[in-house]
Scaffold this active site. Structure first.
Site, short mmCIF file in Angstrom:
data_model
loop_
_atom_site.label_atom_id
_atom_site.label_comp_id
_atom_site.label_asym_id
_atom_site.label_seq_id
_atom_site.Cartn_x
_atom_site.Cartn_y
_atom_site.Cartn_z
N ASP A 104 0.80 -1.22 0.00
CA ASP A 104 0.00 0.00 0.00
C ASP A 104 0.84 1.28 0.00
OD1 ASP A 104 1.05 -0.43 2.52
OD2 ASP A 104 -0.72 0.30 3.59
N GLU A 105 2.11 1.17 -0.33
CA GLU A 105 2.98 2.33 -0.15
C GLU A 105 4.14 2.27 -1.14
OE1 GLU A 105 5.39 4.39 3.62
OE2 GLU A 105 4.52 2.37 3.80
#
Length: 363
Positions: A104-105
């Protein structure tokens, strides 16, 4: 913005948001991804749950005490990976220089981007809108001239944030930051800094390089640079694996030597399987222990020989364990990892995350 143009994209409450996206009944309600059992741990929490103080890595029982209406949802890692792949395909429309930090990053270097867009903030705004329209999720984005500041910027106005830190604003921005907001400063380091009178970026900037190196070792150089808005690390499109590890959450807390040695042996067995599967070779063994109160410690040892067999790894693990006092401080999790110190750079403390190749136990 002069110099490099770096964007940090961070999906807001990623796992929980995917679950709410796919199940309309969960939208607007406090949910946690994880297990609700006695030994359960929250993997992710929606923003509705976070308002009650629920956080990732929190014991499920504590989370339910904080939020009695909390809804637990089992994780779907394959779905999260598919969603992450779709988001990364959006990133690749703008640049191939992408450094994933997690599903997610990621960091993106858009200095010379494929669309020829002059301002990085316009790219960040466009990516956020496309993620919303094409994936149905919300992302926060930070824009600056280096990774340290881009990361801080993405955290600054969450959720659904968009923040730019320009070079002429950086020093003033950093001076106001609480030290806990600095990338690489965890709870333990923050307590040490507080004891030294360091509470903000301005306080940190008052320290000399010699002083920070004396107190924090080689990572003191990073703190010295960060306080001055300096971060020369490139966005690395391909990241070399630096460690292999595994960890296991135990069915019950243990505090007798016999029980701990048995669990240590099983963890070492799994570690060896992972090392063989990835053909990974390293010289440093790290033991991770999490206690019943969720405090944790790590201990490491480096050898000349490569750590490839149980005959070598288990005695080293036992030696590290002998430094841990657990008789009156029961253990809930044991982890082992192997890394290669010859491949490490001074900023590895900030790059490395514990490999989540963990052994999953149903509650």
């Amino acid at each position: 913005m002069t110099g490099r143009k770096i964007i940090h994209i961070d999906m807001d409450a990623f796992y929980a948001s995917v679950e709410q996206r796919d199940n309309p009944e969960l939208r607007g309600r406090p949910i946690a991804v994880g297990h609700a059992g006695e030994r359960g741990v929250v993997s992710a929490a929606s923003y509705e749950a976070r308002r009650y103080g629920v956080r990732s890595a929190m014991a499920s029982l504590k989370a339910m005490r904080l939020c009695p209406e909390l809804i637990f949802v089992s994780g779907r890692m394959e779905v999260y990976k598919e969603v992450s792949d779709t988001i990364h395909s959006i990133f690749r429309d703008y640049t191939d220089i992408i450094e994933p930090l997690a599903l997610d990053e990621a960091f993106l270097d858009v200095t010379d981007n494929k669309r020829g867009i002059a301002l990085a903030i316009d790219i960040a705004r466009e990516i956020k809108q496309r993620v919303r329209d094409e994936v149905g999720l919300v992302a926060s984005a930070g824009v600056s001239y280096n990774k340290f500041l881009a990361k801080i910027a993405s955290d600054y106005r969450k959720p659904d944030g968009l923040c730019t830190i320009h070079p002429d604003q950086a020093l003033d921005f950093i001076a106001r930051l609480p030290i806990e907001s600095f990338w690489g400063v965890g709870k333990v380091t923050a307590r040490r800094m507080h004891a030294l009178g360091i509470h903000t970026g301005r306080d940190l900037r008052q320290w000399s390089l010699d002083g920070l190196t004396r107190e924090f070792g080689r990572v003191g150089q990073l703190y010295y640079d960060f306080a001055r808005g300096i971060d020369l690390r490139p966005v690395e499109a391909v990241r070399v694996r630096k460690s292999i590890g595994c960890e296991r959450t135990l069915e019950r807390d243990i505090s007798t030597r016999a029980a701990v040695i048995v669990e240590l042996y099983h963890t070492a067995e799994e570690l060896l399987r992972r090392l063989a599967a990835k053909d990974f070779r390293g010289n440093t063994l790290t033991l991770k222990i999490k206690f019943h109160d969720f405090t944790q410690i790590t201990r490491s040892i480096t050898q000349e020989q490569e750590l490839l067999t149980m005959k070598v790894i288990l005695p080293l693990a036992k030696r590290l364990l002998s430094e841990v006092k657990y008789t009156n401080h029961p253990i809930r999790l044991i982890g082992l990892s192997v890394s290669n110190p010859h491949d490490e750079e001074p900023d590895d403390l900030l790059h490395r995350t514990w490999e989540q190749l963990s052994l999953e136990f149903e509650e």
